[in-house]
Motif scaffolding. Structure first.
Motif, mmCIF file in Angstrom:
data_model
loop_
_atom_site.group_PDB
_atom_site.id
_atom_site.type_symbol
_atom_site.label_atom_id
_atom_site.label_comp_id
_atom_site.label_asym_id
_atom_site.label_seq_id
_atom_site.Cartn_x
_atom_site.Cartn_y
_atom_site.Cartn_z
ATOM 1 N N GLY A 161 -5.592 -29.773 -26.574
ATOM 2 C CA GLY A 161 -4.963 -31.336 -26.111
ATOM 3 C C GLY A 161 -4.015 -31.461 -27.118
ATOM 4 N N LEU A 162 -4.276 -31.565 -28.454
ATOM 5 C CA LEU A 162 -3.285 -31.916 -29.505
ATOM 6 C C LEU A 162 -1.785 -31.160 -29.142
ATOM 7 C CD1 LEU A 162 -5.298 -32.206 -32.976
ATOM 8 C CD2 LEU A 162 -3.951 -33.730 -31.767
ATOM 9 N N ASN A 163 -1.742 -30.062 -28.895
ATOM 10 C CA ASN A 163 -0.645 -29.231 -28.998
ATOM 11 C C ASN A 163 0.009 -29.549 -27.564
ATOM 12 O OD1 ASN A 163 -0.108 -26.962 -31.127
ATOM 13 N ND2 ASN A 163 -2.307 -27.328 -30.807
ATOM 14 N N ARG A 164 -0.750 -29.965 -26.385
ATOM 15 C CA ARG A 164 -0.128 -30.361 -25.283
ATOM 16 C C ARG A 164 0.623 -31.650 -25.176
ATOM 17 N NH1 ARG A 164 -2.462 -33.682 -21.758
ATOM 18 N NH2 ARG A 164 -4.332 -33.607 -22.586
ATOM 19 N N ILE A 165 -0.216 -32.745 -25.788
ATOM 20 C CA ILE A 165 0.451 -33.872 -26.049
ATOM 21 C C ILE A 165 1.504 -33.911 -27.133
ATOM 22 C CG2 ILE A 165 -0.148 -36.534 -27.076
ATOM 23 C CD1 ILE A 165 -3.115 -35.782 -25.910
ATOM 24 N N ALA A 166 1.605 -32.978 -28.159
ATOM 25 C CA ALA A 166 2.772 -32.841 -28.949
ATOM 26 C C ALA A 166 3.790 -32.380 -28.107
ATOM 27 C CB ALA A 166 2.340 -32.045 -30.255
ATOM 28 N N GLY A 167 3.611 -31.278 -27.279
ATOM 29 C CA GLY A 167 4.615 -30.729 -26.537
ATOM 30 C C GLY A 167 5.355 -31.709 -25.586
ATOM 31 N N ALA A 168 4.524 -32.660 -25.134
ATOM 32 C CA ALA A 168 4.908 -33.433 -24.025
ATOM 33 C C ALA A 168 5.809 -34.642 -24.853
ATOM 34 C CB ALA A 168 3.766 -34.323 -23.283
ATOM 35 N N ALA A 169 5.420 -35.013 -26.217
ATOM 36 C CA ALA A 169 6.118 -36.020 -26.533
ATOM 37 C C ALA A 169 7.340 -35.545 -27.527
ATOM 38 C CB ALA A 169 5.384 -36.915 -27.855
ATOM 39 N N GLY A 170 7.613 -34.240 -27.427
ATOM 40 C CA GLY A 170 8.542 -33.637 -28.414
ATOM 41 C C GLY A 170 8.262 -33.685 -29.795
ATOM 42 N N ALA A 171 7.025 -33.674 -30.264
ATOM 43 C CA ALA A 171 6.905 -33.837 -31.503
ATOM 44 C C ALA A 171 6.548 -32.375 -32.192
ATOM 45 C CB ALA A 171 5.608 -34.475 -31.823
ATOM 46 N N ALA A 172 6.913 -32.495 -33.608
ATOM 47 C CA ALA A 172 6.849 -31.186 -34.580
ATOM 48 C C ALA A 172 5.307 -31.137 -34.875
ATOM 49 C CB ALA A 172 7.944 -31.206 -35.523
ATOM 50 N N LEU A 173 4.639 -30.041 -34.134
ATOM 51 C CA LEU A 173 3.353 -30.032 -34.710
ATOM 52 C C LEU A 173 3.287 -28.686 -35.339
ATOM 53 C CD1 LEU A 173 0.502 -31.561 -34.513
ATOM 54 C CD2 LEU A 173 0.080 -30.080 -32.608
ATOM 55 N N ALA A 174 2.773 -28.639 -36.638
ATOM 56 C CA ALA A 174 2.812 -27.364 -37.480
ATOM 57 C C ALA A 174 1.289 -26.554 -36.834
ATOM 58 C CB ALA A 174 2.546 -27.872 -38.687
ATOM 59 N N PRO A 175 1.351 -25.233 -37.332
ATOM 60 C CA PRO A 175 0.180 -24.436 -36.715
ATOM 61 C C PRO A 175 -1.076 -25.036 -36.914
ATOM 62 C CG PRO A 175 1.840 -23.243 -37.795
ATOM 63 C CD PRO A 175 2.154 -24.460 -38.141
ATOM 64 N N SER A 176 -1.772 -24.927 -35.905
ATOM 65 C CA SER A 176 -3.111 -25.583 -35.826
ATOM 66 C C SER A 176 -4.257 -24.562 -35.599
ATOM 67 C CB SER A 176 -3.260 -26.741 -35.032
ATOM 68 O OG SER A 176 -2.824 -26.482 -33.515
ATOM 69 N N ARG A 177 -5.408 -24.918 -36.018
ATOM 70 C CA ARG A 177 -6.572 -24.104 -35.952
ATOM 71 C C ARG A 177 -7.930 -24.943 -35.902
ATOM 72 N NH1 ARG A 177 -8.491 -23.463 -41.342
ATOM 73 N NH2 ARG A 177 -6.792 -23.910 -42.791
ATOM 74 N N PRO A 178 -9.062 -24.283 -35.370
ATOM 75 C CA PRO A 178 -10.282 -25.067 -35.317
ATOM 76 C C PRO A 178 -10.681 -24.983 -36.955
ATOM 77 C CG PRO A 178 -10.125 -23.343 -33.874
ATOM 78 C CD PRO A 178 -8.995 -23.166 -34.589
ATOM 79 N N TRP A 179 -11.562 -26.123 -37.187
ATOM 80 C CA TRP A 179 -12.084 -26.160 -38.582
ATOM 81 C C TRP A 179 -13.520 -26.717 -38.424
ATOM 82 C CZ3 TRP A 179 -10.406 -25.411 -43.564
ATOM 83 C CH2 TRP A 179 -11.161 -26.020 -44.428
ATOM 84 N N GLY A 180 -14.242 -25.832 -39.508
ATOM 85 C CA GLY A 180 -15.734 -25.949 -39.476
ATOM 86 C C GLY A 180 -16.407 -25.210 -38.374
ATOM 87 N N ARG A 181 -17.655 -25.890 -37.849
ATOM 88 C CA ARG A 181 -18.539 -25.653 -36.935
ATOM 89 C C ARG A 181 -17.838 -26.034 -35.694
ATOM 90 N NH1 ARG A 181 -24.384 -26.114 -37.816
ATOM 91 N NH2 ARG A 181 -24.497 -24.762 -36.007
ATOM 92 N N TRP A 182 -17.863 -25.098 -34.677
ATOM 93 C CA TRP A 182 -17.507 -25.831 -33.366
ATOM 94 C C TRP A 182 -18.625 -25.157 -32.249
ATOM 95 C CZ3 TRP A 182 -12.071 -26.418 -30.824
ATOM 96 C CH2 TRP A 182 -11.165 -26.981 -31.663
ATOM 97 N N ASP A 183 -19.666 -24.830 -32.687
ATOM 98 C CA ASP A 183 -20.596 -24.260 -31.949
ATOM 99 C C ASP A 183 -21.966 -25.233 -31.958
ATOM 100 O OD1 ASP A 183 -21.463 -23.732 -34.379
ATOM 101 O OD2 ASP A 183 -22.156 -21.706 -34.090
ATOM 102 N N ALA A 184 -21.932 -26.374 -32.362
ATOM 103 C CA ALA A 184 -23.155 -27.154 -32.482
ATOM 104 C C ALA A 184 -22.724 -28.600 -31.799
ATOM 105 C CB ALA A 184 -23.415 -27.501 -33.953
ATOM 106 N N SER A 185 -23.493 -28.908 -30.839
ATOM 107 C CA SER A 185 -23.316 -30.171 -30.012
ATOM 108 C C SER A 185 -23.651 -31.576 -30.790
ATOM 109 C CB SER A 185 -24.335 -30.098 -28.736
ATOM 110 O OG SER A 185 -25.620 -30.156 -29.186
ATOM 111 N N GLN A 186 -24.306 -31.358 -31.880
ATOM 112 C CA GLN A 186 -24.401 -32.407 -32.609
ATOM 113 C C GLN A 186 -23.374 -32.942 -33.708
ATOM 114 O OE1 GLN A 186 -26.192 -29.869 -32.841
ATOM 115 N NE2 GLN A 186 -26.842 -29.407 -34.974
ATOM 116 N N ASP A 187 -22.437 -31.768 -33.846
ATOM 117 C CA ASP A 187 -21.535 -32.059 -35.181
ATOM 118 C C ASP A 187 -20.265 -32.551 -34.457
ATOM 119 O OD1 ASP A 187 -23.334 -31.046 -36.746
ATOM 120 O OD2 ASP A 187 -22.697 -28.973 -36.904
#
Length: 239
Positions: free
Chosen positions: A30-56
């Protein structure tokens, strides 16, 4: 080119984040899609921390030559946090923004090196680190001296600080306080070199002044703050 969706076991609920409905709740995409639509310069992005826990919360790290930004998404309410960090320094700018478009605008400004004080003026709800601003503006040394001259007595003896500050050669260096001791650096960026002299408390009223570059026999004992400052000057590199 947008990144592939992250391996999400527990993506964000699009009822909480409807702006991510097109991204199946994946904030990285979503961040990259919105940045692309806005013509914004978005540096390389990656997941951070745990992405597999529904409470986090979910977080995305966005890297740039300036530093790293962490964009955090709370799961149970629409709260988007941003935290911009500088190498070795830590937090430079942090807070929350109301929408992903605001996060993208901030990321674009950060990536394009908009000055921190200007970022703080444009996004007044964010908290800017005074030291990070001073560092960026080339006034980290006077800022740090002002800071340690205001420290409580339990952290450093103000007599020693004032005596050192009165010496132009010491005042031109970056002061470092640790465990009641005062030492110096020729750079405000850690790690600080260890070849500068240090004044440490000794007894009730005195100080020991030594340096890693000098032998134990060169250790000096000072009875007053003024004597300690003189000893620091004598042990400066090149003295």
């Amino acid at each position: 080119m947008h990144p592939e969706p992250a391996d999400l076991h527990a993506p964000l609920d699009t009822r909480t984040y409807p702006e991510l409905a097109a991204d199946a709740g994946d904030p990285l995409v979503g961040l990259n899609r919105i940045a692309g639509a806005a013509g914004a310069a978005l540096a390389p992005s990656r997941p951070w921390g745990r992405w597999d826990a529904s409470q986090d919360s979910l977080a995305v790290a966005v890297e740039s030559g300036r530093g790293t930004c962490f964009v955090t998404f709370e799961r149970h309410q629409h709260v988007i946090g941003v935290r911009f960090t500088l190498p070795w320094i830590g937090n430079a700018l942090a807070g929350t923004v109301p929408a992903l478009q605001d996060a993208v605008a901030l990321l674009d400004a950060w990536h394009n090196r908009l000055p921190l004080d200007e970022m703080g003026r444009q996004w007044p709800t964010l908290t800017t680190s005074p030291f990070a601003v001073a560092l960026e503006q080339g006034r980290a040394i006077p800022y740090k001296w002002q800071e340690i001259r205001s420290l409580p007595a339990g952290l450093i003896d103000s007599r020693l600080v004032e005596a050192a500050f009165a010496a132009p050669q010491l005042r031109a260096l970056f002061p470092v306080v640790s465990h009641g001791a005062l030492t110096f650096s020729d750079t405000p960026i850690p790690p600080h070199p260890d070849h500068f002299p240090r004044a440490s408390p000794h007894g009730e009223h005195g100080w020991i002044v030594d340096s890693a570059e000098k032998s134990a026999s060169d250790r000096l004992v000072a009875a007053t703050a003024e004597e300690a400052a003189d000893c620091l000057l004598r042990l400066l590199p090149g003295s």
